[in-house]
Design a protein around this motif. Structure first.
Motif, PDB file in Angstrom:
ATOM      1  N   THR A 293      45.226  24.166  39.580  1.00 34.21           N
ATOM      2  CA  THR A 293      44.744  25.441  39.039  1.00 34.21           C
ATOM      3  C   THR A 293      43.816  26.179  40.017  1.00 34.21           C
ATOM      4  OG1 THR A 293      42.880  24.354  37.928  1.00 34.21           O
ATOM      5  CG2 THR A 293      44.919  24.564  36.679  1.00 34.21           C
TER       6      THR A 293
ATOM      7  N   VAL B 252      49.197  26.666  38.754  1.00 37.73           N
ATOM      8  CA  VAL B 252      48.642  27.754  37.946  1.00 37.73           C
ATOM      9  C   VAL B 252      47.738  28.560  38.870  1.00 37.73           C
ATOM     10  CG1 VAL B 252      47.242  28.378  35.937  1.00 37.73           C
ATOM     11  CG2 VAL B 252      48.742  26.371  35.833  1.00 37.73           C
TER      12      VAL B 252
ATOM     13  N   LYS C 269      45.469  31.368  39.478  1.00 36.92           N
ATOM     14  CA  LYS C 269      44.654  32.247  38.653  1.00 36.92           C
ATOM     15  C   LYS C 269      44.481  33.616  39.314  1.00 36.92           C
ATOM     16  CE  LYS C 269      41.569  28.880  38.404  1.00 36.92           C
ATOM     17  NZ  LYS C 269      40.492  27.935  38.038  1.00 36.92           N
TER      18      LYS C 269
ATOM     19  N   THR D 203      47.951  35.792  35.730  1.00 37.35           N
ATOM     20  CA  THR D 203      48.129  34.397  36.148  1.00 37.35           C
ATOM     21  C   THR D 203      49.600  34.096  36.408  1.00 37.35           C
ATOM     22  OG1 THR D 203      46.180  33.665  34.938  1.00 37.35           O
ATOM     23  CG2 THR D 203      47.828  31.993  35.437  1.00 37.35           C
TER      24      THR D 203
ATOM     25  N   ASN E   5      51.735  35.463  33.225  1.00 37.68           N
ATOM     26  CA  ASN E   5      50.899  35.800  32.079  1.00 37.68           C
ATOM     27  C   ASN E   5      50.060  37.019  32.448  1.00 37.68           C
ATOM     28  OD1 ASN E   5      49.036  35.998  30.033  1.00 37.68           O
ATOM     29  ND2 ASN E   5      48.375  33.874  30.100  1.00 37.68           N
TER      30      ASN E   5
ATOM     31  N   LEU F 172      39.533  26.388  31.048  1.00 39.78           N
ATOM     32  CA  LEU F 172      40.994  26.376  31.122  1.00 39.78           C
ATOM     33  C   LEU F 172      41.497  24.992  31.509  1.00 39.78           C
ATOM     34  CD1 LEU F 172      43.763  27.786  31.119  1.00 39.78           C
ATOM     35  CD2 LEU F 172      43.351  28.394  33.515  1.00 39.78           C
TER      36      LEU F 172
ATOM     37  N   SER G 271      50.533  24.217  30.689  1.00 35.22           N
ATOM     38  CA  SER G 271      49.993  25.337  31.466  1.00 35.22           C
ATOM     39  C   SER G 271      50.258  26.666  30.775  1.00 35.22           C
ATOM     40  CB  SER G 271      50.610  25.337  32.873  1.00 35.22           C
ATOM     41  OG  SER G 271      50.338  24.126  33.545  1.00 35.22           O
TER      42      SER G 271
ATOM     43  N   THR H  11      47.066  28.885  29.179  1.00 36.39           N
ATOM     44  CA  THR H  11      46.738  30.210  29.722  1.00 36.39           C
ATOM     45  C   THR H  11      46.916  31.302  28.674  1.00 36.39           C
ATOM     46  OG1 THR H  11      48.988  30.468  30.636  1.00 36.39           O
ATOM     47  CG2 THR H  11      47.299  29.561  32.098  1.00 36.39           C
TER      48      THR H  11
ATOM     49  N   GLN I  56      43.947  31.000  26.308  1.00 34.69           N
ATOM     50  CA  GLN I  56      42.753  31.579  26.932  1.00 34.69           C
ATOM     51  C   GLN I  56      42.765  33.101  26.805  1.00 34.69           C
ATOM     52  OE1 GLN I  56      42.397  31.600  31.277  1.00 34.69           O
ATOM     53  NE2 GLN I  56      40.378  30.676  31.086  1.00 34.69           N
TER      54      GLN I  56
END
Length: 340
Positions: free
Chosen positions: A213, A256, A258, A262, A273, A289, A307, A311, A314
């Motif tokens: 991540t 992932v 960020k 994302t 995302n 996260l 994942s 996300t 979140q």
């Protein structure tokens, strides 16, 4: 074209002065290239109607402040005419989130996994991760620390090794603390923060059960260790789609990456995302996260679904927050898990 530049500048001033005005862009906002990178002057739309199928560039981090709400117009033709048939890019929606379920009643804490967090020099990060995992459904949560921790929450156990773990998180607040990673590599794991500046992170890259991540700076370090070359943070941001895909082609771990939007990369496929917000731009958000992903891994989720779900969760929690955008904290995020 000076005339168009003057027009765009004038329109942007009007939009800035009146947030209620409809600023509509067709296909892509003027001033954005096909990759989503803006020119020095680009139209700041609050609604974009794109044609046929969404373009990947519309979800670039640098495009987020120019695209606004995205609507796809089909023009009366099926989507298959605009796409290659087998897509390698997927836009995530809230319906893709698969939260833990406790429908079966004849269960005990052991049925929901034991999540372990490796504690480093900055114990606060490990605590945020552990509290997040606890709220996200892990049956038990422990912190592994080489030193005594004061005022540890009573729900969280203190351990000296990773024996009995269902899944492990390592890297958050790690600093100069080192662990023997062989024990961790045998388990599903989340890798974050300081681990991306240590060469041993390559062992996690080669593990299908690992979720990495990084934010862009950490990803630049990871790319160097992985043999992709030296990249500045700016170069990572500009080329995030291509670099994420290239990484997932070389390594089986789930990435992932960020950012404002994302990117989850797995087996050459990108899952985007775009539902996050500036509320999440606060130290500790990444630790929370990681804890959410850790809890899902401990409960038996595969790394990709863990994942995606974490996300999206979140983003949903941030959207639900009713306070001012600048006041949102990691503890607010942990509280919000309870209301998902």
């Amino acid at each position: 074209n000076p005339k168009i530049a003057t027009l765009i500048a004038s329109l942007n001033e009007t939009i800035s002065a009146n947030p209620l005005v409809l600023a509509l862009s067709v296909d892509m906002p003027s001033g954005l290239d096909i990759a989503g990178s803006p020119s020095p002057l680009a139209f700041r739309a609050n609604t974009t109607i794109t044609m046929g199928a969404p373009k990947l560039g519309l979800f670039h981090d640098l495009a987020k402040d120019y695209v606004g709400e995205l609507i796809c117009a089909d023009l009366g033709l099926c989507e298959g005419l605009y796409t290659s048939g087998v897509s390698s890019d997927f836009l995530l929606e809230m319906s893709d989130m698969r939260l833990p379920s406790r429908i079966i009643q004849n269960v005990n804490k052991g049925d929901f996994g034991h999540a372990f967090v490796a504690c480093g020099d900055m114990s606060g990060a490990a605590r945020l991760c552990a509290l997040s995992a606890l709220n996200m459904g892990a049956g038990r949560v422990s912190i592994v620390a080489k030193k005594k921790l004061k005022d540890l929450e009573p729900e969280i156990m203190l351990k000296r090794n990773f024996s009995g773990a269902s899944a492990v998180a390592i890297g958050m607040g790690l600093g100069g603390e080192l662990y023997d990673i062989d024990e961790i590599l045998a388990l599903p794991c989340v890798v974050d923060a300081d681990m991306f500046y240590h060469p041993s992170v390559l062992s996690f890259c080669a593990k299908a059960g690992a979720v990495l991540t990084p934010h862009p700076k950490e990803f630049a370090s990871l790319l160097a260790f992985a043999g992709f070359g030296e990249f500045s943070v700016k170069e990572v941001v500009l080329n995030r789609f291509a670099l994420a895909r290239a990484f997932s082609q070389k390594f089986p771990a789930t990435l992932v990456l960020k950012g404002a939007n994302t990117i989850i990369a797995n087996a050459s496929k990108l899952y985007i995302n775009c539902l996050g917000s500036a509320k999440l731009a606060k130290g500790g958000s990444g630790d929370v996260l990681s804890g959410m992903i850790l809890a899902l891994l401990a409960q038996g989720y595969d790394p990709l679904l863990a994942s995606i779900t974490a996300t999206l969760a979140q983003a949903k929690i941030a959207a639900n927050y009713s306070g001012s955008a600048f006041s949102y904290t990691p503890k607010d995020m942990i509280k919000g898990i309870k209301c998902l």
